[in-house]
Design a protein around this motif. Structure first.
Motif, PDB file in Angstrom:
ATOM      1  N   ASN A 195      -7.888  -5.173   6.031  1.00  0.00           N
ATOM      2  CA  ASN A 195      -7.883  -4.949   5.364  1.00  0.00           C
ATOM      3  C   ASN A 195      -7.894  -5.331   3.871  1.00  0.00           C
ATOM      4  O   ASN A 195      -8.622  -5.539   3.248  1.00  0.00           O
ATOM      5  CB  ASN A 195      -9.488  -5.825   5.396  1.00  0.00           C
ATOM      6  N   HIS A 196      -6.935  -5.178   3.780  1.00  0.00           N
ATOM      7  CA  HIS A 196      -6.211  -4.704   2.440  1.00  0.00           C
ATOM      8  C   HIS A 196      -5.918  -5.707   1.954  1.00  0.00           C
ATOM      9  O   HIS A 196      -4.248  -5.537   2.856  1.00  0.00           O
ATOM     10  CB  HIS A 196      -5.994  -2.884   2.355  1.00  0.00           C
ATOM     11  N   ARG A 197      -5.443  -5.928   1.162  1.00  0.00           N
ATOM     12  CA  ARG A 197      -4.568  -6.733   0.006  1.00  0.00           C
ATOM     13  C   ARG A 197      -3.612  -6.231  -0.840  1.00  0.00           C
ATOM     14  O   ARG A 197      -4.972  -5.482  -1.901  1.00  0.00           O
ATOM     15  CB  ARG A 197      -5.095  -8.395  -0.103  1.00  0.00           C
ATOM     16  N   ILE A 198      -2.470  -6.519  -1.637  1.00  0.00           N
ATOM     17  CA  ILE A 198      -2.268  -6.089  -2.919  1.00  0.00           C
ATOM     18  C   ILE A 198      -2.009  -6.889  -3.685  1.00  0.00           C
ATOM     19  O   ILE A 198      -1.113  -8.411  -3.088  1.00  0.00           O
ATOM     20  CB  ILE A 198      -0.828  -5.399  -2.289  1.00  0.00           C
ATOM     21  N   ILE A 199      -1.986  -7.483  -4.422  1.00  0.00           N
ATOM     22  CA  ILE A 199      -0.711  -8.364  -5.459  1.00  0.00           C
ATOM     23  C   ILE A 199       0.162  -8.338  -6.081  1.00  0.00           C
ATOM     24  O   ILE A 199       0.292  -7.170  -6.755  1.00  0.00           O
ATOM     25  CB  ILE A 199      -2.282  -8.866  -6.710  1.00  0.00           C
ATOM     26  N   ARG A 200       0.891  -9.042  -5.957  1.00  0.00           N
ATOM     27  CA  ARG A 200       2.213  -8.461  -6.385  1.00  0.00           C
ATOM     28  C   ARG A 200       2.222  -9.618  -8.307  1.00  0.00           C
ATOM     29  O   ARG A 200       1.751 -10.577  -8.450  1.00  0.00           O
ATOM     30  CB  ARG A 200       3.445  -9.377  -5.687  1.00  0.00           C
ATOM     31  N   ILE A 201       2.976  -8.622  -9.006  1.00  0.00           N
ATOM     32  CA  ILE A 201       2.991  -8.975 -10.389  1.00  0.00           C
ATOM     33  C   ILE A 201       4.329  -7.910 -10.772  1.00  0.00           C
ATOM     34  O   ILE A 201       5.587  -6.794 -10.549  1.00  0.00           O
ATOM     35  CB  ILE A 201       1.574  -8.224 -10.925  1.00  0.00           C
ATOM     36  N   GLU A 202       5.078  -8.588 -11.865  1.00  0.00           N
ATOM     37  CA  GLU A 202       5.946  -7.885 -12.853  1.00  0.00           C
ATOM     38  C   GLU A 202       5.113  -7.140 -13.274  1.00  0.00           C
ATOM     39  O   GLU A 202       4.623  -7.666 -14.469  1.00  0.00           O
ATOM     40  CB  GLU A 202       7.021  -8.962 -13.085  1.00  0.00           C
ATOM     41  N   VAL A 203       5.788  -5.514 -14.050  1.00  0.00           N
ATOM     42  CA  VAL A 203       5.864  -5.257 -14.685  1.00  0.00           C
ATOM     43  C   VAL A 203       6.952  -4.789 -15.376  1.00  0.00           C
ATOM     44  O   VAL A 203       7.593  -3.535 -14.410  1.00  0.00           O
ATOM     45  CB  VAL A 203       4.453  -4.444 -14.616  1.00  0.00           C
ATOM     46  N   ASN A 204       7.380  -3.993 -16.186  1.00  0.00           N
ATOM     47  CA  ASN A 204       8.285  -3.753 -16.994  1.00  0.00           C
ATOM     48  C   ASN A 204       9.334  -3.739 -16.256  1.00  0.00           C
ATOM     49  O   ASN A 204      10.806  -3.643 -16.196  1.00  0.00           O
ATOM     50  CB  ASN A 204       8.510  -1.889 -16.559  1.00  0.00           C
ATOM     51  N   ARG A 205      10.185  -5.233 -16.414  1.00  0.00           N
ATOM     52  CA  ARG A 205      10.889  -5.787 -15.684  1.00  0.00           C
ATOM     53  C   ARG A 205      11.306  -5.406 -13.621  1.00  0.00           C
ATOM     54  O   ARG A 205      12.164  -5.374 -13.572  1.00  0.00           O
ATOM     55  CB  ARG A 205      12.137  -5.883 -15.779  1.00  0.00           C
ATOM     56  N   SER A 206       9.757  -5.098 -13.313  1.00  0.00           N
ATOM     57  CA  SER A 206       9.993  -4.533 -11.871  1.00  0.00           C
ATOM     58  C   SER A 206       9.039  -4.750 -11.451  1.00  0.00           C
ATOM     59  O   SER A 206       7.788  -4.821 -11.717  1.00  0.00           O
ATOM     60  CB  SER A 206      10.154  -2.791 -11.860  1.00  0.00           C
ATOM     61  N   PRO A 207       8.874  -5.370 -10.087  1.00  0.00           N
ATOM     62  CA  PRO A 207       7.905  -5.100  -9.011  1.00  0.00           C
ATOM     63  C   PRO A 207       6.804  -3.834  -8.730  1.00  0.00           C
ATOM     64  O   PRO A 207       6.878  -3.344  -8.504  1.00  0.00           O
ATOM     65  CB  PRO A 207       8.504  -5.398  -7.282  1.00  0.00           C
ATOM     66  N   TRP A 208       5.897  -4.507  -8.618  1.00  0.00           N
ATOM     67  CA  TRP A 208       4.109  -3.592  -9.437  1.00  0.00           C
ATOM     68  C   TRP A 208       3.235  -4.541  -8.170  1.00  0.00           C
ATOM     69  O   TRP A 208       3.108  -5.199  -7.692  1.00  0.00           O
ATOM     70  CB  TRP A 208       4.240  -3.181 -10.678  1.00  0.00           C
ATOM     71  N   GLY A 209       2.190  -3.255  -8.154  1.00  0.00           N
ATOM     72  CA  GLY A 209       0.788  -3.828  -7.238  1.00  0.00           C
ATOM     73  C   GLY A 209       0.282  -3.893  -7.851  1.00  0.00           C
ATOM     74  O   GLY A 209      -0.602  -2.144  -8.915  1.00  0.00           O
ATOM     75  N   PHE A 210      -0.708  -4.970  -7.383  1.00  0.00           N
ATOM     76  CA  PHE A 210      -2.524  -4.581  -8.638  1.00  0.00           C
ATOM     77  C   PHE A 210      -3.331  -5.132  -7.504  1.00  0.00           C
ATOM     78  O   PHE A 210      -3.140  -5.970  -6.415  1.00  0.00           O
ATOM     79  CB  PHE A 210      -2.287  -5.580  -9.463  1.00  0.00           C
ATOM     80  N   GLN A 211      -4.593  -3.819  -7.267  1.00  0.00           N
ATOM     81  CA  GLN A 211      -5.358  -3.928  -6.289  1.00  0.00           C
ATOM     82  C   GLN A 211      -6.325  -3.071  -7.406  1.00  0.00           C
ATOM     83  O   GLN A 211      -6.211  -2.577  -8.338  1.00  0.00           O
ATOM     84  CB  GLN A 211      -5.024  -3.418  -4.687  1.00  0.00           C
ATOM     85  N   TYR A 212      -8.025  -3.414  -6.533  1.00  0.00           N
ATOM     86  CA  TYR A 212      -8.849  -2.787  -6.723  1.00  0.00           C
ATOM     87  C   TYR A 212      -8.971  -1.958  -5.334  1.00  0.00           C
ATOM     88  O   TYR A 212      -9.203  -1.395  -4.737  1.00  0.00           O
ATOM     89  CB  TYR A 212     -10.106  -3.638  -6.516  1.00  0.00           C
TER      90      TYR A 212
END
Length: 497
Positions: A195-212
């Motif tokens: 039941n886990h979901r990750i938001i994709r964001i861009e940090v320092n021109r590279s793909p990163w994830g954001f979750q709680y």
């Protein structure tokens, strides 16, 4: 039969927005498959006027799954299975991302509010367990500090421990921060993340994830992590990533654990940060003095009035703050002051930084907490680590969260403090009680300090005294003490910058 529980869970999904109305039958069929049930009587469902209690419904399904032999009846196997149950209600990752992005266009805070609620409603953040955590505040010479006894992480049960010993070793996912955790069913030695979901964001021109964080030590406790499994490092890119994130989410702070053992975080193998929507005690602490940083006179710089050793940088130009942070880090990495027990290198590096970024009053702010993981014969666990006299309360590493003034204390203290209070009220000899002997000297000091300890005030006394211990722990972790000699040594570093 689990008909009522299945249909109640589906109704919960619709009510909380996890599940569209049109997908009720689809979700029901997924749940039937998990429960090894062939059919269901929709007409027999009796909706209640009360709000659906998610934990109660899940417990009913877990009990039945255990009775059927689908799962072992232990907390580890129940946790793995209830994540699968909740996944039957969950939107796909692309749908979560699409909704997040749509809300972000309105405002970053609207997007995070929605995603945080989703993470709670999906039971990824287990609100029922977090509610059991003990939390309080205590006064200190540095302002109010926050304390908690963490009870939300479940203890490993004997069945799972035995099974884990015999389970084949796996490196998938490589760690609990890897993207591969999204939707992963888990195993006895790795938590279920169906039941886990990750938001994709861009940090320092590279793909990163954001979750709680599933354990939420503070409000909207989030984790920001590299899409690649690469080790943590504190360097120029670290500062860029921190500011990239707070530009994306200006209502959040973001910080990093240090990148060395003892003073670092618990997962040094995966590059990540922790942030959230919380104003920590250290962030509230003022600068006790300011100074001009050579070559960066356009920035405000100062020493924070805090038990740990913190340089605060403030300005409107993030590139200038990043350049100043690079300079301070470079100097500190190679800085030795034997009179202050600071040794930069003795065959391995010892100096690093715990950085924390935020926006405040239209300016960027960066706190650089100086760390050193040198050890000695007197302090084999670390010279700037909680000293042995405080280990009965806290002996674990002082990471980012504690650095900022929130004690995350071990679960064992709940029972130990309860037993200690009863023994003190009864006038028992604490030294003669094996389970409490580690607290005996501390208890003696408390009894000498307070003329009257009774049932009405003992809870407050113990909370206050734990707060004092945690303050001393932070002072131990500070490379420069807050006394005259410590400030003189701190000024030597400032002069070298």
């Amino acid at each position: 039969m689990s008909d009522q529980s299945i249909l109640k869970l589906v109704e919960y999904g619709v009510e909380t927005g996890l599940l569209p109305e049109m997908e009720k039958t689809y979700a029901t069929n997924l749940l039937l498959d998990l429960m090894q049930q062939d059919a269901i009587d929709f007409e027999a469902y009796e909706p209640s006027d009360k709000d659906i209690d998610l934990v109660e419904v899940l417990d009913e399904l877990l009990d039945e799954a255990a009775q059927k032999g689908i799962i072992e009846d232990s907390i580890t196997y129940r946790d793995l299975f209830d994540a699968k149950l909740m996944n039957c209600l969950m939107p796909r990752p692309s749908e979560v991302q699409r909704e997040f992005d749509k809300r972000y266009e309105r405002s970053p805070q609207d997007a995070t509010n929605w995603f945080y609620k989703l993470s709670q409603n999906s039971n990824y953040i287990r609100r029922d367990r977090i509610a059991k955590d003990e939390r309080w505040t205590a006064d200190s010479p540095y302002g109010e500090i926050e304390l908690s006894i963490n009870l939300s992480k479940p203890e490993k049960d004997p069945k799972a421990i035995a099974a884990a010993k015999n389970a084949p070793q796996s490196s998938y996912p490589k760690c609990q921060l890897c993207f591969e955790n999204e939707g992963y069913a888990g195993r006895v030695n790795h938590p279920g993340r169906s039941n886990h979901r990750i938001i994709r964001i861009e940090v320092n021109r590279s793909p990163w994830g954001f979750q709680y964080s599933p354990y939420v030590y503070y409000n909207e406790h989030c984790i920001v992590f590299n899409s690649k499994h690469v080790p943590m490092a504190i360097n120029h890119d670290t500062f860029v990533k921190l500011f990239d994130f707070i530009d994306l989410f200006p209502h959040y702070f973001l910080g990093s654990n240090a990148d060395l053992p003892i003073v670092g975080g618990s997962i040094l193998s995966h590059d990540h940060f922790q942030g959230g929507h919380h104003d920590f005690p250290m962030a509230k602490a003022p600068m006790e003095e300011t100074f001009k940083l050579k070559g960066f006179e356009d920035l405000e710089a100062g020493i924070v009035a805090w038990p740990m050793s913190v340089i605060r940088l403030r300005g409107i130009d993030r590139s200038r703050i990043i350049a100043a942070a690079d300079h301070i880090l470079d100097v500190w990495r190679s800085y030795t002051d034997e009179a202050a027990s600071i040794i930069a290198h003795d065959g391995q590096p010892h100096n690093t930084i715990t950085p924390i970024s935020r926006k405040r009053d239209g300016q960027y702010e960066l706190d650089l907490v100086l760390r050193c993981n040198i050890t000695s014969e007197e302090h084999p666990m670390g010279v700037f680590h909680p000293h042995a006299q405080w280990h009965h309360i806290k002996k674990e590493n002082i990471g980012l969260i504690e650095v900022m003034g929130l004690a995350v204390l071990p679960a064992r203290l709940k029972q130990e403090m309860s037993d200690l209070k009863q023994a003190m009220l009864k006038g028992e000899d604490i030294h003669a009680i094996p389970a409490l002997a580690l607290h005996a000297d501390w208890a003696d000091e408390i009894k000498e300090k307070y003329a009257d300890i009774n049932a009405d005030n003992i809870d407050q006394i113990i909370h206050d005294e734990i707060g004092i211990v945690f303050t001393h722990v932070l002072e131990d972790a500070g490379v420069y003490k807050t006394d005259a000699a410590g400030r003189e040594a701190f000024h030597r570093l400032i002069a070298a910058l």
